[in-house]
Every structure is written in structure tokens, then in C-alpha cells.
Motif scaffolding. Sequence first.
Motif, mmCIF file in Angstrom:
data_model
loop_
_atom_site.group_PDB
_atom_site.id
_atom_site.type_symbol
_atom_site.label_atom_id
_atom_site.label_comp_id
_atom_site.label_asym_id
_atom_site.label_seq_id
_atom_site.Cartn_x
_atom_site.Cartn_y
_atom_site.Cartn_z
ATOM 1 N N SER A 32 0.842 -1.167 0.022
ATOM 2 C CA SER A 32 0.047 -0.063 -0.028
ATOM 3 C C SER A 32 0.929 1.222 -0.005
ATOM 4 O O SER A 32 0.553 2.321 -0.768
ATOM 5 C CB SER A 32 -0.835 0.167 1.342
ATOM 6 N N TYR A 33 1.875 1.276 0.729
ATOM 7 C CA TYR A 33 2.817 2.377 0.879
ATOM 8 C C TYR A 33 3.313 2.679 -0.401
ATOM 9 O O TYR A 33 3.197 3.843 -0.893
ATOM 10 C CB TYR A 33 4.094 1.975 1.709
ATOM 11 N N GLN B 212 -0.017 3.723 -3.150
ATOM 12 C CA GLN B 212 -1.179 4.676 -2.602
ATOM 13 C C GLN B 212 -0.870 6.052 -3.062
ATOM 14 O O GLN B 212 0.391 6.626 -3.337
ATOM 15 C CB GLN B 212 -1.209 4.665 -1.372
ATOM 16 N N GLU B 213 -1.800 6.762 -3.355
ATOM 17 C CA GLU B 213 -1.523 8.344 -3.386
ATOM 18 C C GLU B 213 -1.713 8.911 -2.120
ATOM 19 O O GLU B 213 -2.809 9.243 -1.740
ATOM 20 C CB GLU B 213 -2.829 8.701 -4.471
ATOM 21 N N ALA B 214 -0.820 8.821 -1.417
ATOM 22 C CA ALA B 214 -0.628 9.262 -0.042
ATOM 23 C C ALA B 214 0.415 9.749 0.378
ATOM 24 O O ALA B 214 1.630 9.307 -0.102
ATOM 25 C CB ALA B 214 -1.386 8.502 0.766
ATOM 26 N N ARG C 200 3.804 9.785 1.939
ATOM 27 C CA ARG C 200 4.547 8.375 2.410
ATOM 28 C C ARG C 200 4.660 8.449 4.038
ATOM 29 O O ARG C 200 4.878 7.597 4.640
ATOM 30 C CB ARG C 200 5.944 8.166 1.628
ATOM 31 N N THR D 23 1.744 7.668 5.745
ATOM 32 C CA THR D 23 1.589 6.313 6.054
ATOM 33 C C THR D 23 2.495 5.448 6.916
ATOM 34 O O THR D 23 1.923 4.621 7.511
ATOM 35 C CB THR D 23 1.847 5.452 4.580
ATOM 36 N N TYR E 287 4.797 12.516 -3.096
ATOM 37 C CA TYR E 287 3.600 12.823 -2.889
ATOM 38 C C TYR E 287 3.217 14.260 -2.379
ATOM 39 O O TYR E 287 2.612 14.827 -3.262
ATOM 40 C CB TYR E 287 2.750 11.751 -2.131
#
Length: 442
Positions: free
Chosen positions: A393-394, A397-399, A401, A404, A422
Motif C-alpha cells: 500500500s505504501y 497509494q496516493e498519499a 509516504r 503512511t 507525493y
Amino acid sequence: MTTTLKQALKTHFGFDNFRSKLQEDVVKAVLKGDRDVFVCMPTGAGKSLCYQLPAVLAEGITLVISPLIALIQDQVDRLQSLNIPACSINSKLPAGERSLILADLRSSSPKLKMLYITPEMVASPSFQPCLTDLCSRGLLSYLAVDEAHCVSQWGHDFRPDYLKLGKLRGRFPGVPCLALTATAPKNVKEDIIQSLTLRSPLSFVTPVFRSNLHYDVIFRELLPNPYAHLYAFIQKALALDSSSDRQGCGIVYCRTRDGCETVAHQLTKHGVLSKPYHAGLRTGDRTETQNEWMQGKVLVIVATISFGMGVDKANVRFVAHWNFAKSLASYYQESGRAGRDGLPSSCRTYYSPRDKEQLNFLIRKEVARKQKKRGSAKDVDKSAITDFDAMVSYCVQEACRHETISKFFGDKTPNCVGACDYCRDPKAVRAQLEKASALSTK
Ligand code: ADP
Ligand code: MG
Ligand code: ZN
């Protein structure tokens, strides 16, 4: 109090200052002695001093539990060189020396300040009466459990003998207990507190977020020339083309021995001296490579994860994962070897769906094997899969880092301000994901 504490720090250990506010706060809390204490600080942060200074200042003896004789020997040698009375009772100790120590412990005012033992020793019948006797005379100052994550089955190096410590602790409820570790995701921390029956301990934890680390993820399969890409990254991270003297070094992690050999060869060919490090090499060669890297003669070490335990080098400017890590906790630990000096450093993962499938397969196979052996699925086994999924997921993902990672460890959302790809350029992260998904459906 602060000035005398600093004086003691100088007198006994030769340090002018505490390493950090956190280290000072821990020492003060331990000295107060009314609460159990939980400490989670990264390797090299100076956790030992958190019990060593209070131990020196205390009336009695501090019992230190540590998992390895080699680690213990290191500490004891260092303390003795500072003229601090410390020693260790272990299976390798000649009987004569052992009785000398025990005699001192039985004397009315023992000279010893710190006694190091392995968890195996804790259970030894010959040693139990000695502890009980010390405690009944009020001479047991603190119980310090180093590398406390070894008590947890969730942890990466679980030691069954550590479970005996709960019992030990139970027998000396009045003695303040101090648990120290460098790695404690939430479940590990809970295990430590429960197993050692720490009573609402004061918790001192270095925040997960380290603003000098810049994290990013690159999809390897999208690159026309992956090795050139890695080289360009290193060139920038080590400022190879500038005349700056701030040169540091770096680590590239690969999963396989072959991977290490190939990447090291490719990087050297591109122009940065790199050497492989893995279990297939002779011990002598491995040690030499590590030394050359420590001395800055080899700039890049290309290693399997067997490299890095206990390595404390300040100017690691980058950690690149050519194959991604088996869990987010491992990734945080491995990438965290960058930037110990606080200067900006880069942590990059080269993600590949093919890698992911391979690793996924291996992890599930291993879990299935363990289940078959035991006949039931344990939560512990499932955690290997959950932690692996977190790593995936890390990457996809669009998030942020950093966010996360911090959330994974149960920390609050950090203020990244551009310390990850990101946050710096979310559109680029999305574009990369779209390209990858287009490639996979082709
Ligand atoms: P950890 O157990 O957290 O990995 P250690 O206790 O082994 O770290 O300490 C790492 C290094 O930091 C040791 O060389 C130690 O002597 C040094 N150190 C600890 N406290 C201080 C301090 N206050 N000032 C300077 N150096 C320190
Ligand atoms: Mg330590
Ligand atoms: Zn971010």
C-alpha cells in the motif's frame, strides 16, 4: 538538579551534554524511580545511558538483561574502561570469576553497580537466591530490559527466553523496571508492557517522523534503463559531480545474492565504486567490505538485509531498495539508517509488481508451512501478511509516504512539507500509477 546531573554525566561518562532532550528526560524519570519506564529510540540514540547513569548514581545494583553475550561484553568492556564497576554472569564465565562476583553480591556493601545477564541466566537456579537476597536487602535498584522487543512474538527477533522475564519481574514488584527498544510498532509495544507487567509506564518514544528523510517510490518496470536511473539517483544523493566535500555514502538493498552482485557491478561500471555484501561471501570479505564502506573507501554497499544490524554510520546520504522490503516496519528500520546526522537524505524504493508477486508468494507459502506444522493459523502468522500488505500500500497509494509510515506505527500525522514525492508533486505520483496500470493491462 540539572547541573549536578550534567556533572555526573561528565564525571562518569565524559559527556558534556545529553544526546537529546529525550535522553535527559528518561534519565530524570528513571532517577525518580516511582514509575516503570518504556523507551523507544532508534539505534545509536544512546539508550544504554538511560539506565547506566541512574545505575551509577543509585545505592544498589542494577540488573541489565540483554539478549546476546557479544552485546553484553561490549557494554561491560566500555563501562570498565570508564572505571564503572560492571560485569556479567554468563555461561562462558569461568567458575572462579563467577564466585568472586557472587561473593561481592553477598557482601554487606557490594561494589558492583551493574550486572548484565542474558535471559537464559535469569532462570538459572544458582542465581535466583542471589537476586532474592539482594532485593530483600533493598539493593536491587533497577531492572533494565534492553532490546525489549525480543519479548514479542510480533517482533522480528523473538526470543522465547525473554518470556521468563515476566516472572522475574513479578518477583520484584517494588523494583522500577525499564524496557528499551529501537523498534516498537503498536502491537509490539503492547506485548512488551504486558509481558513485563509494566504498571502504567511512562513512555518515551522518539517520534516516527524524521523530516530530514526524503521518501519516494519509483516504478522500476517503467524505466527504460533502471541501472542508469539508480546511478543518477546516487550521483545526486552523494553530490558526485560537485566538488563539495560533504560526500557521504549509501546503501542499496537487494533481496537476492545475485541481485547484489549485478547491481554492484552495474553501479561500478557507471562510475561509482560499489561492492556487494551478502551471506554467500566469505566472512573475511564481508568484514572487509563493511570496513571499506565505514571508512568511505567504498561509497555504496549493495546488500541483502543481513547488512545493517548495529551499523551506526552518521553520513549515510541514501538508502535505496532495489527490491522492496518484506514489511513496512522493516522498511522503516532499513531506510532509517539514512541521515543519522540529521542532514537531508533520500530513501527510495524501486517498486515492481513482479517483485511483489514473488514476495507475496514466498510469504504466503511460509505462513502456510507454519500453519501446517502447528495445525492452526496464528495471528502472528497473519501479521506477516498484514505487514507485507502495508508495504505494498505504501508503494501504490496516493498519499503522503511519511503519513503512511507514522500511522502504521500509531503516531500522529506528521507535517511532511515536501519531504516525500507525493507531497512535492502528487500529479507525478498519479501519472506514474496510471502508466503502470496501463502497462499491466497491455
Ligand atoms: P542505542 O542503545 O540507543 O543504540 P547506545 O547506548 O549504544 O545506543 O549509544 C550509542 C553511542 O552514543 C555510544 O557510543 C554512546 O557512548 C554514545 N552516547 C550516548 N549518550 C551520549 C551523550 N550524552 N553524549 C555523547 N555520546 C553519547
Ligand atoms: Mg542498545
Ligand atoms: Zn509527504
